[in-house]
Design an enzyme around this catalytic site. Structure first.
Site, PDB file in Angstrom:
ATOM      1  N   GLU A  16       0.843  -1.194   0.000  1.00 36.85           N
ATOM      2  CA  GLU A  16       0.000   0.000   0.000  1.00 36.85           C
ATOM      3  C   GLU A  16       0.879   1.245   0.000  1.00 36.85           C
ATOM      4  O   GLU A  16       1.747   1.393   0.868  1.00 36.85           O
ATOM      5  CB  GLU A  16      -0.915  -0.035   1.225  1.00 36.85           C
ATOM      6  CG  GLU A  16      -1.912  -1.196   1.161  1.00 36.85           C
ATOM      7  CD  GLU A  16      -2.427  -1.639   2.531  1.00 36.85           C
ATOM      8  OE1 GLU A  16      -2.359  -0.853   3.485  1.00 36.85           O
ATOM      9  OE2 GLU A  16      -2.881  -2.798   2.628  1.00 36.85           O
ATOM     10  N   LEU A  24      -5.985  -2.329  -0.879  1.00 32.90           N
ATOM     11  CA  LEU A  24      -5.869  -2.360   0.584  1.00 32.90           C
ATOM     12  C   LEU A  24      -6.291  -3.733   1.113  1.00 32.90           C
ATOM     13  O   LEU A  24      -7.386  -3.915   1.633  1.00 32.90           O
ATOM     14  CB  LEU A  24      -6.731  -1.238   1.169  1.00 32.90           C
ATOM     15  CG  LEU A  24      -6.326  -0.709   2.545  1.00 32.90           C
ATOM     16  CD1 LEU A  24      -7.087   0.552   2.878  1.00 32.90           C
ATOM     17  CD2 LEU A  24      -6.481  -1.726   3.651  1.00 32.90           C
ATOM     18  N   GLU A  84      -4.132  -6.913   2.970  1.00 33.53           N
ATOM     19  CA  GLU A  84      -2.876  -7.571   3.359  1.00 33.53           C
ATOM     20  C   GLU A  84      -2.896  -9.038   2.950  1.00 33.53           C
ATOM     21  O   GLU A  84      -1.867  -9.610   2.590  1.00 33.53           O
ATOM     22  CB  GLU A  84      -2.639  -7.420   4.866  1.00 33.53           C
ATOM     23  CG  GLU A  84      -2.164  -6.037   5.274  1.00 33.53           C
ATOM     24  CD  GLU A  84      -3.265  -4.979   5.257  1.00 33.53           C
ATOM     25  OE1 GLU A  84      -4.455  -5.383   5.257  1.00 33.53           O
ATOM     26  OE2 GLU A  84      -2.949  -3.785   5.237  1.00 33.53           O
ATOM     27  N   GLN A 116       2.226  -2.013   6.040  1.00 31.66           N
ATOM     28  CA  GLN A 116       2.517  -0.654   6.514  1.00 31.66           C
ATOM     29  C   GLN A 116       2.897  -0.581   7.986  1.00 31.66           C
ATOM     30  O   GLN A 116       3.801   0.147   8.369  1.00 31.66           O
ATOM     31  CB  GLN A 116       1.331   0.268   6.227  1.00 31.66           C
ATOM     32  CG  GLN A 116       1.373   0.762   4.813  1.00 31.66           C
ATOM     33  CD  GLN A 116       0.302   1.794   4.499  1.00 31.66           C
ATOM     34  OE1 GLN A 116      -0.669   1.980   5.242  1.00 31.66           O
ATOM     35  NE2 GLN A 116       0.475   2.456   3.375  1.00 31.66           N
ATOM     36  N   PHE A 117       2.187  -1.306   8.813  1.00 34.51           N
ATOM     37  CA  PHE A 117       2.494  -1.300  10.255  1.00 34.51           C
ATOM     38  C   PHE A 117       2.246  -2.700  10.807  1.00 34.51           C
ATOM     39  O   PHE A 117       1.392  -3.437  10.298  1.00 34.51           O
ATOM     40  CB  PHE A 117       1.612  -0.283  10.990  1.00 34.51           C
ATOM     41  CG  PHE A 117       1.937   1.143  10.615  1.00 34.51           C
ATOM     42  CD1 PHE A 117       2.992   1.819  11.218  1.00 34.51           C
ATOM     43  CD2 PHE A 117       1.196   1.792   9.644  1.00 34.51           C
ATOM     44  CE1 PHE A 117       3.289   3.121  10.858  1.00 34.51           C
ATOM     45  CE2 PHE A 117       1.499   3.100   9.284  1.00 34.51           C
ATOM     46  CZ  PHE A 117       2.547   3.772   9.891  1.00 34.51           C
ATOM     47  N   PRO A 149      -4.370  -9.389   9.144  1.00 34.35           N
ATOM     48  CA  PRO A 149      -5.288  -9.935   8.129  1.00 34.35           C
ATOM     49  C   PRO A 149      -4.622 -10.931   7.178  1.00 34.35           C
ATOM     50  O   PRO A 149      -5.311 -11.642   6.454  1.00 34.35           O
ATOM     51  CB  PRO A 149      -5.742  -8.687   7.352  1.00 34.35           C
ATOM     52  CG  PRO A 149      -5.506  -7.547   8.268  1.00 34.35           C
ATOM     53  CD  PRO A 149      -4.321  -7.929   9.106  1.00 34.35           C
ATOM     54  N   HIS A 183       0.042   0.608  15.454  1.00 32.20           N
ATOM     55  CA  HIS A 183       1.323   0.819  14.760  1.00 32.20           C
ATOM     56  C   HIS A 183       2.520   0.419  15.619  1.00 32.20           C
ATOM     57  O   HIS A 183       3.607   0.226  15.123  1.00 32.20           O
ATOM     58  CB  HIS A 183       1.490   2.307  14.413  1.00 32.20           C
ATOM     59  CG  HIS A 183       0.348   2.858  13.613  1.00 32.20           C
ATOM     60  ND1 HIS A 183      -0.778   3.392  14.180  1.00 32.20           N
ATOM     61  CD2 HIS A 183       0.169   2.936  12.280  1.00 32.20           C
ATOM     62  CE1 HIS A 183      -1.613   3.783  13.236  1.00 32.20           C
ATOM     63  NE2 HIS A 183      -1.062   3.524  12.072  1.00 32.20           N
TER      64      HIS A 183
END
Ligand SMILES: Cc1ncc(C[n+]2csc(CCOP(=O)(O)OP(=O)(O)O)c2C)c(N)n1
Length: 607
Positions: free
Chosen positions: A312, A341, A343, A365-366, A372, A411
């Site tokens: 992403e 979007l 995962e 991303q984090f 997921p 995060h």
């Protein structure tokens, strides 16, 4: 180096200048005092111009006649550090097989200039170089060997050497016959202790030769990168144009004694201080963790056409952490691209691509957003086992996570234990930019799937910034690093906790060994056990939840395999069983602080 002249590979200049400098320092401070090297000539201060020049001498018949202070040039021309040390120590694998002084060298061509046999008598290097230059003309014009056309000869000497017979004889030959011979005078102001005005009136040979017929002159600094690069570039360009001889004078400091037996008593403290002000060698440029990731991805994308980077926002934006900044522009949108979007879609697609022979590098991303994709991650790790080794899916999932200035449950968690528990995966958790380069490259060239954890606190942390270790740098998995050696207590840690442990240890008057594991799957049991054997005490510090955390695994192994070494309980420090909170003060109540680590160290030391 701040100025980039496009004709040069500045990374190479910096790397080789530092290597040469380190070798000089090692000789001066260790090898000569230990008697392993008996006669040493330092090139400290002379590196820049020599290395720049070496890069331009790529014609198949270029040759150089060097002197004892030319080691940086020989490095630039292909001499290895091993050969240089061997020459120094009079070993058979040195350039003279132990027959001649270490820095008096010779070297057949290795893609750059051929290095003519050196000699110890100052001035004797000049006329053989004139002979080579004359032979270039002969090969080209008389023998019609076109591959010799535009080759040049270069001869190096100091400001003392310009007073020798050899210099004047070669100058006469080269100018009367308009030969492609470049004289490079490295003017450090001294010939051992005799200052340059005694070698040539006024001390500047270039000024004195300004009106010499058929001789082009360049005169300037050998320590200011932009200026030196321009002088070197122009000199070589002119020499290749066939217009005749040239002389390039570069002013440089001689930052050491003439040789290892010279204490420079003839130089005042002011002169020495002024010379150091002109030191051309750069402080190694430190890069941050995120730049380490970006550069390594860039390098591997360039080398491996099967490598693809996606996730992403990684495309046009360059990723939310900027790790892929500029990579789409450079490598194209088919190789560095944004995904939907999902995962599950990012990781599952990576697995399929890996089955098909690509080297996928997905970014999550984090940390928490890997959840997921749990199903795909688990399945990926067990592919080899499930298919009896008929399929494999080596992918490298980059996942930033961990606390930063503030926390939050999404995060800022690490939860590394989740990945340590997945069969078939390797897990890297580097604490700094240098290790990040080495481990990421190893991951990208390996055959196993790797979770590469990028700690958010370290992405731009000054502590984690390190000199770039180079485009070939690889670090094996399962090899810990001793951050500092010690005898009283072993502290095992990784990721962002390494810095905190170091700070905590600094506040205590004790000998504490800090081990950065660098990878958890596999982890370096041998390094930990060896350390505990010495200290008798072990503390594991991690940021993840203590209960059932990876520290428990380490403690169990130490208790089982190092039981007889122990002189106290194996202790652990980690977070309580809660996610990382948003407010900084609440977060510091969860993530082990320097103060908490210090207290834990203290109590174990006192046990
Ligand atoms: C023909 C000859 N005379 C004397 C020496 C002793 N000697 C070795 S190096 C040196 C000084 C040379 O100085 P310079 O040319 O300025 O080079 P630098 O060492 O400063 O780089 C002297 C006098 C020698 N090697 N050869």
């Amino acid at each position: 180096m701040t100025t980039v002249h496009p004709a040069f590979d500045w990374h190479e200049v910096a790397r080789k200048a530092l290597a040469s400098r380190m070798m000089d320092e090692m000789e001066e401070n260790e090898l000569v005092p230990q008697g392993k090297v008996n006669y040493q000539f330092s090139a400290r201060g002379h590196e820049l111009g020599q290395l720049l020049l070496s890069q331009l001498l790529t014609h198949p018949h270029d040759a150089a006649s060097v002197y004892y202070r030319s080691r940086p040039f020989t490095f630039g021309s292909g001499l290895t550090l091993e050969e240089a040390f061997a020459s120094d120590m009079a070993r058979p694998s040195g350039t003279s097989g132990g027959r001649d002084v270490g820095v008096v060298c010779n070297m057949p061509r290795r893609g750059r200039a051929l290095i003519l046999p050196g000699a110890g008598d100052v001035g004797s290097q000049f006329t053989p170089a004139a002979g080579w230059a004359q032979a270039i003309v002969y090969h080209t014009r008389e023998l019609g060997e076109t591959d010799w056309a535009d080759s040049i000869a270069v001869v190096f000497g100091g400001d003392g050497a310009v007073a020798t017979n050899g210099f004047w004889s070669a100058l006469t030959i080269a100018t009367t016959q308009q030969l492609p011979l470049l004289f490079v005078v490295e003017d450090n102001g001294y010939a051992i202790s005799v200052e340059s005005p005694q070698q040539t009136p006024g001390g500047n040979i270039a000024a004195n030769l300004a009106s010499f017929h058929s001789l082009r002159i360049w005169d300037g600094s050998g320590t200011r990168p932009a200026e030196t690069a321009e002088l070197v570039y122009e000199a070589v360009r002119y020499m290749r144009s066939g217009q005749g001889a040239g002389l390039l004078r570069l002013t440089v400091p001689r930052l050491s004694g003439h040789s290892s037996v010279d204490n420079q008593a003839y130089k005042s403290a002011e002169v020495i201080a002024e010379e150091w002000q002109r030191d051309p060698t750069p402080e190694p440029t430190r890069i941050n963790f995120i730049e380490a990731i970006r550069r390594t991805l860039d390098c591997e994308l360039s080398l491996n056409p099967r490598c693809v980077v996606f996730g992403e926002d990684v495309g046009k934006k360059g990723g939310v952490h900027a790790a892929t900044l500029g990579l789409q522009t450079k490598h194209g949108a088919r190789r560095v691209f944004d995904t939907s979007l999902s995962e599950e879609g990012i990781v599952g697609r990576a697995v399929g691509m890996a089955y098909a022979g690509l080297m996928p590098v997905p970014e999550i991303q984090f940390r928490k957003y890997a959840d997921p994709a749990t199903e795909q991650i688990n399945n990926c790790g067990t592919v080899r086992w499930r298919t009896n080794n008929r399929f494999a899916a080596p992918i490298v999932i980059r996942i930033p996570g961990g606390y930063r200035k503030i926390g939050d449950p999404w995060h800022s968690v690490t939860s590394e234990i989740t990945f340590a528990h997945q069969p078939g995966w390797r897990f890297a958790c580097p604490s700094n930019a240098e290790d990040a380069v080495g481990l990421l490259r190893t991951a990208l060239r390996g055959n196993d799937p790797v979770i590469f954890f990028e700690h958010r606190a370290m992405l731009d942390s000054p502590w984690a910034r390190r000199p770039y270790p180079g485009d070939d740098y690889l670090l094996p998995f399962g090899r810990a690093k001793i951050i500092q050696p010690g005898d009283d207590l072993t502290v095992v840690t990784w990721g962002a906790m390494v810095e905190r442990c170091e700070l905590a240890a600094r506040e205590l008057n004790a000998s504490i060994e800090i081990i950065d594991l660098r990878t958890l799957s596999p982890w370096d049991t041998a390094a930990v056990l060896e350390s505990v054997r010495k200290t008798g005490k072990c503390l594991v510090v991690h940021e993840d939840i203590l209960f059932g955390g990876f520290g428990a695994e380490i403690a169990a192994v130490v208790a089982s395999e190092g039981f007889t070494y122990l002189d106290g309980p194996v202790e652990r420090l980690g977070a309580p069983s809660a996610p990382v909170p948003f407010s900084t003060s609440l977060m510091e109540g969860i993530v082990p602080t320097v103060a908490l680590i210090r207290e834990k160290m203290e109590s174990l030391l006192e046990y």
